[in-house]
Design an enzyme around this catalytic site. Structure first.
Site, PDB file in Angstrom:
ATOM      1  N   ALA A   1       0.830  -1.201   0.000  1.00  0.00           N
ATOM      2  CA  ALA A   1       0.000   0.000   0.000  1.00  0.00           C
ATOM      3  C   ALA A   1       0.867   1.254   0.000  1.00  0.00           C
ATOM      4  CB  ALA A   1      -0.935  -0.006   1.203  1.00  0.00           C
ATOM      5  N   TYR A   2       1.909   1.264   0.804  1.00  0.00           N
ATOM      6  CA  TYR A   2       2.826   2.405   0.835  1.00  0.00           C
ATOM      7  C   TYR A   2       3.449   2.632  -0.534  1.00  0.00           C
ATOM      8  CZ  TYR A   2       7.125   5.013   1.760  1.00  0.00           C
ATOM      9  OH  TYR A   2       8.149   5.931   1.715  1.00  0.00           O
ATOM     10  N   GLN A   3       3.941   1.552  -1.148  1.00  0.00           N
ATOM     11  CA  GLN A   3       4.613   1.713  -2.429  1.00  0.00           C
ATOM     12  C   GLN A   3       3.640   2.124  -3.535  1.00  0.00           C
ATOM     13  OE1 GLN A   3       7.278  -1.979  -1.801  1.00  0.00           O
ATOM     14  NE2 GLN A   3       8.478  -0.567  -3.024  1.00  0.00           N
TER      15      GLN A   3
ATOM     16  N   THR B   1       1.263   4.199  -3.092  1.00  0.00           N
ATOM     17  CA  THR B   1       1.125   5.653  -2.942  1.00  0.00           C
ATOM     18  C   THR B   1       2.323   6.378  -3.541  1.00  0.00           C
ATOM     19  OG1 THR B   1       2.168   5.862  -0.733  1.00  0.00           O
ATOM     20  CG2 THR B   1      -0.197   5.345  -0.813  1.00  0.00           C
TER      21      THR B   1
END
Length: 261
Positions: free
Chosen positions: A165-167, A169
């Site tokens: 999820a972070y990547q 974004t």
């Protein structure tokens, strides 16, 4: 803090001399050291974050050192707050020449294990927040031009187990950066991004404490065999904001010791 601190602006020739710069997400780590560096390089700086106490301490520190720095508090995922960040900058300093959009949060876990509320929150901050910043900053620069730098990550170039999820974004930030550069180049607005690799932020220090072996594995994959510093990322952002990068737009600049090479 930059090792060249203290004397950069004595002659009025700092990299950002006479610029007005907004730093979004500037209370700690890369953001706070960027505020320090930009001020040392001659900019008038408005800094924002959610933590009033931390912002006020940073502002008082730099004001006492003779720099022109002010702060405003709010949440990057709230449109009215972001509009106020920009309006407060113009009210305080008269205009907006540059912006460093550095606000962001991290989130760990495989994509199939991330709770929906955690996914929604990281998207609200890292993706919606970036869009809101760009929207309001471009509005303010539409007549006079300017320079915007966004914080992505080497994670925006690739995948990595446990950070999906972070990547996602950070991939989105790169998409925003490139599209905004195309859309707004005719207005004289440059839009670029920095993509830090392993960097000695407070979050990285905590990770080193919790799982030192994992950190050493990550650093061993960096050709320079060291983590970067927050000031090294700030230096790259300062150059992109400056007139010395006047023909640079739509670029995502890795600050990663060769990690993404």
């Amino acid at each position: 803090m930059s090792e060249n601190a203290g004397n950069r602006t004595a002659s009025g020739t700092g990299l950002l001399a006479e610029k007005v710069v907004l730093v979004v997400g500037g209370s700690t780590g890369i953001g706070a050291d960027s505020v320090r560096l930009f001020a040392e390089e001659g900019a008038s700086v408005m800094v924002t974050a959610r933590s009033r106490d931390t912002l006020e301490e940073l502002t008082e520190e730099l004001t006492a050192a003779g720099h022109d720095v002010a702060c405003t508090v709010g949440d990057v995922s709230v449109g009215a707050d972001v509009a106020r960040f920009v309006d407060d900058t113009i009210t305080r300093f008269g205009r907006l020449d540059g912006a460093f959009n550095n606000a962001g949060i991290n989130q760990y876990g495989r994509l199939d294990e991330v709770p929906e509320e955690d996914f929604d929150r990281i998207m609200a901050v890292n993706v919606k927040g970036m869009w809101l910043c760009l929207r309001e900053e471009i509005r303010a620069m539409r007549e006079s031009g300017g320079s915007i730098v966004n914080t992505s990550s080497v994670g925006g170039f690739r995948g990595n187990t446990g950070l999906g999820a972070y990547q996602a974004t950070k991939h989105a930030v790169i998409g925003f950066t490139r599209t905004a550069a195309h859309d707004n180049g005719p207005l004289g607005i440059r839009v670029n991004a920095v993509a830090p690799g392993p960097t000695e932020t407070p979050m990285f220090v905590k990770w080193r404490h919790d799982d030192p072996a994992a950190v050493e594995r990550r650093i061993s994959a960096v050709p320079l065999r060291k983590a970067g510093t927050t000031t090294e990322v700030a230096d790259a952002a300062a150059w992109l904001l400056s007139d010395r990068a006047s023909q640079i737009s739509g670029v995502v600049l890795p600050v990663d010791g060769g990690y993404s090479a």
